[in-house]
Scaffold this motif. Structure first.
Motif, PDB file in Angstrom:
ATOM      1  N   LEU A   1      -5.957  -4.307 -10.290  1.00 25.81           N
ATOM      2  CA  LEU A   1      -4.654  -4.938 -10.112  1.00 25.81           C
ATOM      3  C   LEU A   1      -3.555  -3.902  -9.901  1.00 25.81           C
ATOM      4  N   LEU A   2      -3.613  -2.769 -10.600  1.00 28.28           N
ATOM      5  CA  LEU A   2      -2.588  -1.744 -10.466  1.00 28.28           C
ATOM      6  C   LEU A   2      -2.555  -1.177  -9.049  1.00 28.28           C
ATOM      7  N   ILE A   3      -3.716  -0.947  -8.470  1.00 29.13           N
ATOM      8  CA  ILE A   3      -3.779  -0.440  -7.092  1.00 29.13           C
ATOM      9  C   ILE A   3      -3.252  -1.485  -6.112  1.00 29.13           C
ATOM     10  N   GLU A   4      -3.609  -2.738  -6.362  1.00 31.22           N
ATOM     11  CA  GLU A   4      -3.136  -3.808  -5.484  1.00 31.22           C
ATOM     12  C   GLU A   4      -1.612  -3.933  -5.544  1.00 31.22           C
ATOM     13  N   LEU A   5      -1.057  -3.882  -6.754  1.00 30.28           N
ATOM     14  CA  LEU A   5       0.395  -3.954  -6.890  1.00 30.28           C
ATOM     15  C   LEU A   5       1.078  -2.760  -6.232  1.00 30.28           C
TER      16      LEU A   5
ATOM     17  N   LEU B   1       4.363  -1.912   0.729  1.00 27.34           N
ATOM     18  CA  LEU B   1       4.768  -2.798   1.817  1.00 27.34           C
ATOM     19  C   LEU B   1       6.257  -3.087   1.784  1.00 27.34           C
ATOM     20  N   LEU B   2       6.823  -3.169   0.565  1.00 27.28           N
ATOM     21  CA  LEU B   2       8.259  -3.426   0.448  1.00 27.28           C
ATOM     22  C   LEU B   2       9.091  -2.289   1.024  1.00 27.28           C
TER      23      LEU B   2
ATOM     24  N   ALA C   1      -8.917  -8.694  -1.835  1.00 31.51           N
ATOM     25  CA  ALA C   1      -8.731  -7.790  -2.973  1.00 31.51           C
ATOM     26  C   ALA C   1      -9.513  -8.297  -4.182  1.00 31.51           C
ATOM     27  N   LEU C   2      -9.468  -9.603  -4.420  1.00 30.41           N
ATOM     28  CA  LEU C   2     -10.249 -10.176  -5.518  1.00 30.41           C
ATOM     29  C   LEU C   2     -11.742 -10.102  -5.230  1.00 30.41           C
TER      30      LEU C   2
END
Length: 272
Positions: free
Chosen positions: A225-229, A235-236, A218-219
């Motif tokens: 960061l918003l899309i990654e979060l 996933l949760l 991802a980096l």
């Protein structure tokens, strides 16, 4: 709340030992350990001990990986002791009955879905040593980062922890998983419980490795960061399936080394 207390106890023990020396801070750490055991239980009673061991390794200028591994050795010993305590099954049955009574006190109809609920409670109690080991491992990692942030106020410096995108467990962990699978197929009773707990711990470590792989790419690809979060939140929602996928991804990374973190061998350097 208990994890926060564990972080505070571990950080206090670590920083005190570094500031006044392991011998100078030993009386305070001993009192913290005894008070934690009597008030909070044996699991959190290990938190000051973990901080003391970490301080000893820092004084010896050990690497971050060895600091974490040796500091969490008492937690592994506690988990093994818990397995030995429950080897006859009597203690587990008593605890299972106590948990079911608590469910009944909360108004849950235990008798209606009794068989499934009892099986679930028994499964959780079987892997409780692994859960407590992983909890203590997470507690120490968080406490180390907290201690590193406030160490300058104590005129101390801690070795830099490895960033998550570059983290990978030792390659020898695969042999622990193979041994656990073998014990699970051939063993019974205590050996079967030991195999199950080893598989849970290794699965959690490989799951963390899978998460590190996702974070690395991802980096590398510049994912916002918003899309990654948002992806992690998704996933949760499928936690069970996500855990299996992350553990599988981490296990595959052990073999294929997608991040190229493994040191190149002499043969590879000669070919290059």
């Amino acid at each position: 709340m208990l994890i926060l207390l564990g972080i505070a106890l571990t950080s206090l023990s670590m920083l005190t030992s570094l500031r006044y020396g392991s011998r100078g801070g030993l009386p305070l750490i001993g009192l913290l350990c005894l008070a934690s055991v009597f008030l909070l239980g044996p699991t959190l009673g290990l938190a000051p001990v973990m901080g003391l061991i970490a301080a000893l390794q820092i004084e010896r200028q050990e690497s971050y990986g060895r600091i974490v591994g040796l500091a969490c050795a008492p937690a592994a010993g506690l988990s093994l002791w818990q397995l030995l305590q429950a080897r006859d099954g009597i203690q587990r049955e008593e605890r299972s009955a106590a948990v079911l009574q608590q469910f009944e006190a909360l108004g849950m109809a235990v008798e209606e879905g009794g068989q499934a609920l009892r099986a679930m409670v028994d499964a959780v109690l079987r892997v409780q040593p692994a859960i407590e080991l992983v909890t203590l491992l997470l507690t120490f990692i968080l406490a180390y980062r907290v201690s590193r942030a406030i160490a300058p106020r104590f005129e101390q410096a801690l070795p830099d922890p490895l960033p998550l995108p570059l983290w990978r467990p030792w390659d020898e962990l695969i042999w622990v998983l193979i041994a656990a699978l073998g014990l699970g197929l051939l063993g019974e009773g205590l050996l079967a419980d030991l195999a199950l707990n080893l598989m849970v711990v290794t699965a959690v470590l490989y799951g963390a490795q899978g998460l590190a792989v996702l974070r690395f790419f991802a980096l590398r690809q510049g994912v916002p960061l918003l899309i990654e979060l948002s992806f992690y939140v998704g996933l949760l929602l499928v936690a069970g399936l996500a855990f299996l996928l992350l553990a599988g991804l981490g296990l595959l990374d052990t073999w294929f080394d997608w991040r190229r973190l493994r040191p190149a061998s002499v043969e590879d350097e000669e070919e290059a």
